[in-house]
Design a protein around this motif. Structure first.
Motif, PDB file in Angstrom:
ATOM      1  N   LEU A  66     -18.791  30.715  94.725  1.00  0.00           N
ATOM      2  CA  LEU A  66     -17.805  29.327  94.681  1.00  0.00           C
ATOM      3  C   LEU A  66     -18.423  28.399  95.662  1.00  0.00           C
ATOM      4  O   LEU A  66     -18.882  28.704  96.788  1.00  0.00           O
ATOM      5  CB  LEU A  66     -16.485  29.823  94.947  1.00  0.00           C
ATOM      6  N   PRO A  67     -18.498  27.043  95.319  1.00  0.00           N
ATOM      7  CA  PRO A  67     -19.019  25.987  96.237  1.00  0.00           C
ATOM      8  C   PRO A  67     -17.870  26.006  97.580  1.00  0.00           C
ATOM      9  O   PRO A  67     -16.722  26.405  97.406  1.00  0.00           O
ATOM     10  CB  PRO A  67     -18.744  24.776  95.566  1.00  0.00           C
ATOM     11  N   GLY A  68     -18.503  25.829  98.909  1.00  0.00           N
ATOM     12  CA  GLY A  68     -17.769  25.923 100.060  1.00  0.00           C
ATOM     13  C   GLY A  68     -16.227  25.017  99.794  1.00  0.00           C
ATOM     14  O   GLY A  68     -15.165  25.476 100.358  1.00  0.00           O
ATOM     15  N   GLN A  96     -15.613  33.314  97.683  1.00  0.00           N
ATOM     16  CA  GLN A  96     -15.268  34.356  96.625  1.00  0.00           C
ATOM     17  C   GLN A  96     -13.786  34.281  96.339  1.00  0.00           C
ATOM     18  O   GLN A  96     -13.143  33.442  97.377  1.00  0.00           O
ATOM     19  CB  GLN A  96     -15.372  35.435  96.930  1.00  0.00           C
ATOM     20  N   ALA A  97     -13.104  34.688  95.298  1.00  0.00           N
ATOM     21  CA  ALA A  97     -11.886  34.439  94.855  1.00  0.00           C
ATOM     22  C   ALA A  97     -11.454  35.588  94.098  1.00  0.00           C
ATOM     23  O   ALA A  97     -12.415  36.037  93.294  1.00  0.00           O
ATOM     24  CB  ALA A  97     -11.302  33.210  94.617  1.00  0.00           C
ATOM     25  N   PHE A  98     -10.151  36.253  94.139  1.00  0.00           N
ATOM     26  CA  PHE A  98      -9.624  36.890  93.005  1.00  0.00           C
ATOM     27  C   PHE A  98      -8.577  36.136  92.215  1.00  0.00           C
ATOM     28  O   PHE A  98      -7.767  35.326  92.761  1.00  0.00           O
ATOM     29  CB  PHE A  98      -8.896  38.196  93.776  1.00  0.00           C
ATOM     30  N   LEU A 121     -18.087  25.190  88.933  1.00  0.00           N
ATOM     31  CA  LEU A 121     -16.967  24.055  89.704  1.00  0.00           C
ATOM     32  C   LEU A 121     -18.232  23.273  90.341  1.00  0.00           C
ATOM     33  O   LEU A 121     -18.923  23.805  91.361  1.00  0.00           O
ATOM     34  CB  LEU A 121     -16.287  25.194  90.496  1.00  0.00           C
ATOM     35  N   ARG A 122     -17.848  22.018  90.298  1.00  0.00           N
ATOM     36  CA  ARG A 122     -18.519  21.090  91.296  1.00  0.00           C
ATOM     37  C   ARG A 122     -19.933  21.214  90.896  1.00  0.00           C
ATOM     38  O   ARG A 122     -20.688  21.008  91.858  1.00  0.00           O
ATOM     39  CB  ARG A 122     -18.227  21.361  92.682  1.00  0.00           C
ATOM     40  N   ASN A 123     -20.121  21.299  89.782  1.00  0.00           N
ATOM     41  CA  ASN A 123     -21.622  21.244  89.045  1.00  0.00           C
ATOM     42  C   ASN A 123     -22.471  22.596  89.798  1.00  0.00           C
ATOM     43  O   ASN A 123     -23.682  22.538  89.812  1.00  0.00           O
ATOM     44  CB  ASN A 123     -22.197  20.110  89.682  1.00  0.00           C
ATOM     45  N   GLN A 124     -21.767  23.592  89.924  1.00  0.00           N
ATOM     46  CA  GLN A 124     -22.390  24.494  90.451  1.00  0.00           C
ATOM     47  C   GLN A 124     -21.947  25.962  89.651  1.00  0.00           C
ATOM     48  O   GLN A 124     -21.017  26.016  89.479  1.00  0.00           O
ATOM     49  CB  GLN A 124     -21.989  24.965  92.155  1.00  0.00           C
ATOM     50  N   PRO A 125     -23.091  26.712  89.317  1.00  0.00           N
ATOM     51  CA  PRO A 125     -22.522  27.729  88.285  1.00  0.00           C
ATOM     52  C   PRO A 125     -21.860  28.888  89.236  1.00  0.00           C
ATOM     53  O   PRO A 125     -22.199  29.107  90.288  1.00  0.00           O
ATOM     54  CB  PRO A 125     -23.975  28.373  88.108  1.00  0.00           C
ATOM     55  N   ILE A 126     -20.814  29.548  88.655  1.00  0.00           N
ATOM     56  CA  ILE A 126     -20.225  30.565  89.443  1.00  0.00           C
ATOM     57  C   ILE A 126     -20.153  31.761  88.543  1.00  0.00           C
ATOM     58  O   ILE A 126     -20.176  31.758  87.276  1.00  0.00           O
ATOM     59  CB  ILE A 126     -18.804  30.256  89.648  1.00  0.00           C
ATOM     60  N   TYR A 127     -19.581  33.159  89.158  1.00  0.00           N
ATOM     61  CA  TYR A 127     -19.537  34.206  88.236  1.00  0.00           C
ATOM     62  C   TYR A 127     -18.529  35.050  88.292  1.00  0.00           C
ATOM     63  O   TYR A 127     -18.026  34.894  89.415  1.00  0.00           O
ATOM     64  CB  TYR A 127     -20.860  35.104  88.926  1.00  0.00           C
ATOM     65  N   ILE A 128     -17.987  35.378  87.240  1.00  0.00           N
ATOM     66  CA  ILE A 128     -16.735  36.102  87.018  1.00  0.00           C
ATOM     67  C   ILE A 128     -17.002  37.497  86.364  1.00  0.00           C
ATOM     68  O   ILE A 128     -17.697  37.583  85.463  1.00  0.00           O
ATOM     69  CB  ILE A 128     -15.807  35.323  86.018  1.00  0.00           C
ATOM     70  N   GLN A 129     -16.135  38.283  86.859  1.00  0.00           N
ATOM     71  CA  GLN A 129     -16.333  39.569  86.392  1.00  0.00           C
ATOM     72  C   GLN A 129     -15.101  40.558  86.750  1.00  0.00           C
ATOM     73  O   GLN A 129     -14.236  39.867  87.465  1.00  0.00           O
ATOM     74  CB  GLN A 129     -17.703  40.584  86.995  1.00  0.00           C
ATOM     75  N   TYR A 130     -14.711  41.529  86.015  1.00  0.00           N
ATOM     76  CA  TYR A 130     -13.627  42.300  86.144  1.00  0.00           C
ATOM     77  C   TYR A 130     -13.608  43.034  87.805  1.00  0.00           C
ATOM     78  O   TYR A 130     -14.638  43.252  88.165  1.00  0.00           O
ATOM     79  CB  TYR A 130     -13.581  43.588  85.237  1.00  0.00           C
TER      80      TYR A 130
END
Length: 537
Positions: A66-68, A96-98, A121-130
């Motif tokens: 996640l962007p800062g 990071q976040a949950f 988010l804010r033009n930055q790729p983020i990664y999502i997983q279980y």
């Protein structure tokens, strides 16, 4: 459909997310330094994360990179289109976040969606997983701010009431003024149709009206929801996202207008509340009051404004943008246009008694140029399909996943394979693999082909073209009834009897008819063209 595909296997690759469970997970190959998280307010525990490849679904999702400066509201907005968000934990120092959703099903839908299209988010790729956690147990005193934001967003989502008065930080949702969004599409390599916009924005609520037009060489749209809250959620989730791989970026603002006046229903403007509107001559007239208001609104944004409202009238992609779209469509192999886009799809739960490479080529060919099809030798209810580029594979996946083909609901996902291998020379694979690279039936070979603008989800109504003069309505009704379905309605186009609309009783019957009859020889060297229609008869 709003982001670039990267080579990270989202939803399969597990990240270092063992931050909340009571046990300490040690792994010799842990790729993450120990981190301290206060989980229950009583004690600090150290955990080590590990990468796991089992990817068991959970309603708790782990979000990384996640962007800062990202806010809770922005993270919650990622989950809103898929269902109710029930908890959130931000780990600011770790970026990071949950996110916990109300149901596992909603989480699975969300992971599947974002595995095809990387969220930004804010033009930055983020990664999502279980996550490995089945639920989030957070101490409300430690997570107060996030809980307040969550309650505020939930209040807006469920009751649509104003949330002023709750002790929520400035990042939380505040009620929007207008139900109308103004959408500008930057970096438009591929044509974006009114129906594509409708499909994307409908995830956030009922879309009532859309007007599209070109201004200052940019494709723009005004889109009206029934409720300002829906407009707010859509803006929150979609602003800055890409529709296709690394291109067609959405820039979204609230409009000063609160109501759109649509005069024609066609491919440039649509009032979904009034299906009776005429189609006009293909050039919808913008209401002069709207044109004036829009000119004023544009000047407020500091953009140059054409002096005459008439400048808004030729509502189409300008030649420069059309040329760019055509060029992009023609150079699908070039890096940048579909960079990192996986072209190979895995299709499962097929009817193995019925399915053939040809039937898959015909159906998937509605959404892109199918290069190769391979039905798996040891698992004949599954097949690999290689499309011409990453955008086409995404389009096919978003439109065909969950549809019924030969009586079975098919599943379409991105494959880990980069290409479909052909059998070795002299090896008989019983016709399970077929190379369609040189097929004359590709719909999108011509750069800038009109077919790009006529891509619609499977529907019971089919669009027929290339009908010879000698073929009557009865001939066509009989032909389509022979595919095993019921023809409910038929209508020739008034101006042009080479085209017609034909409605089957279900979407599944229409899919079957398209597979059976696209490219059917009607005589006089006329091969019937069949595609899904956005219209009903």
């Amino acid at each position: 459909m709003d982001g670039i595909v990267t080579d990270v296997a989202v939803g399969v690759k597990r990240g270092s997310d063992e931050l909340l469970s009571g046990s300490v997970l040690n792994s010799p190959n842990s790729n993450m330094s120990s981190l301290v998280v206060t989980a229950n307010g009583n004690d600090n525990k150290k955990f080590k994360g590990e990468d796991k490849m089992d990817g068991a679904p959970s309603r708790v999702l782990h979000i990384r990179k996640l962007p800062g400066e990202v806010t809770e509201t922005e993270v919650i907005a990622l989950g809103l289109p898929f269902g109710k968000v029930t908890n959130i934990l931000m780990l600011k120092g770790k970026n990071q976040a949950f996110l916990e959703l109300a149901t596992e099903e909603a989480a699975i839908t969300m992971v599947n969606y974002y595995s095809a299209v990387t969220p930004h988010l804010r033009n930055q790729p983020i990664y999502i997983q279980y996550s490995n956690h089945k639920e989030l147990k957070t101490d409300n005193t430690l997570n107060q701010r996030a809980q307040a934001v969550l309650q505020a967003v939930t209040a807006v989502q469920t009751t649509n009431t104003s949330i002023s008065g709750t002790t929520v930080s400035e990042s939380a949702v505040t009620p929007a003024q207008s139900p109308v969004l103004r959408i500008i599409i930057d970096n438009m390599y591929y044509p974006v149709t009114l129906d594509v916009l409708h499909q994307i924005f409908s995830k956030f609520g009922a879309v009532l009206k859309i007007i599209t037009f070109t201004k200052n060489n940019q494709f723009q749209a005004l889109l009206q929801y029934g409720d300002p809250v829906n407009a707010q959620q859509a803006k929150l989730a979609l602003d800055g996202q890409n529709i296709y791989n690394a291109c067609c970026t959405l820039r979204i603002d609230f409009s000063k207008l609160v109501n759109l006046n649509v005069k024609y229903n066609n491919d440039k403007s649509r009032d979904y509340t009034r299906p009776d509107l005429p189609s006009g001559d293909g050039q919808p007239a913008l209401d002069p009051a709207i044109a004036a208001a829009f000119a004023k609104e544009t000047s407020l944004l500091g953009l140059p404004v054409a002096a005459v409202p008439g400048a808004l009238s030729p509502l189409g992609i300008p030649n420069a943008a059309a040329a760019a779209a055509a060029a992009a469509a023609g150079r699908v192999g070039m890096p940048g246009v579909s960079a990192g886009g996986n072209t190979v799809l895995l299709v499962s739960n097929l009817n193995e008694e019925m399915v053939t490479p040809q039937s898959l080529f015909t159906l998937f060919g509605v959404y892109g140029d199918v290069q190769r099809v391979k039905i798996l030798y040891n698992k004949k209810d599954s097949a690999l399909i290689q499309m011409a580029d990453g955008n086409q594979s995404q389009l096919a996946m978003s439109h065909l996943n969950g549809q019924k083909m030969y009586g079975k609901i098919i599943r379409v996902t991105l494959s880990k394979h980069q290409t479909v291998q052909l059998p070795r020379e002299g090896l008989d694979d019983q016709g399970l693999t077929k190379d369609f690279g040189n097929s004359p039936l590709h719909r999108f070979k011509k750069p800038g082909s009109k077919n790009f603008q006529n891509i619609f989800p499977p529907s019971a109504t089919l669009h027929l073209s290339n009908i010879p003069p000698s073929v009557s309505e009865d001939d066509l009704r009989t032909l389509f009834a022979n595919t095993g379905g019921t023809v409910k309605a038929f209508k020739f186009f008034q101006r042009d009897h080479k085209m017609a609309l034909l409605q089957m009783s279900t979407v599944e019957e229409a899919i079957q008819a398209l597979i059976d009859l696209h490219n059917y020889n009607l005589g006089e060297n006329h091969h019937l063209r069949v595609s899904f229609s956005k219209s009903t008869i």
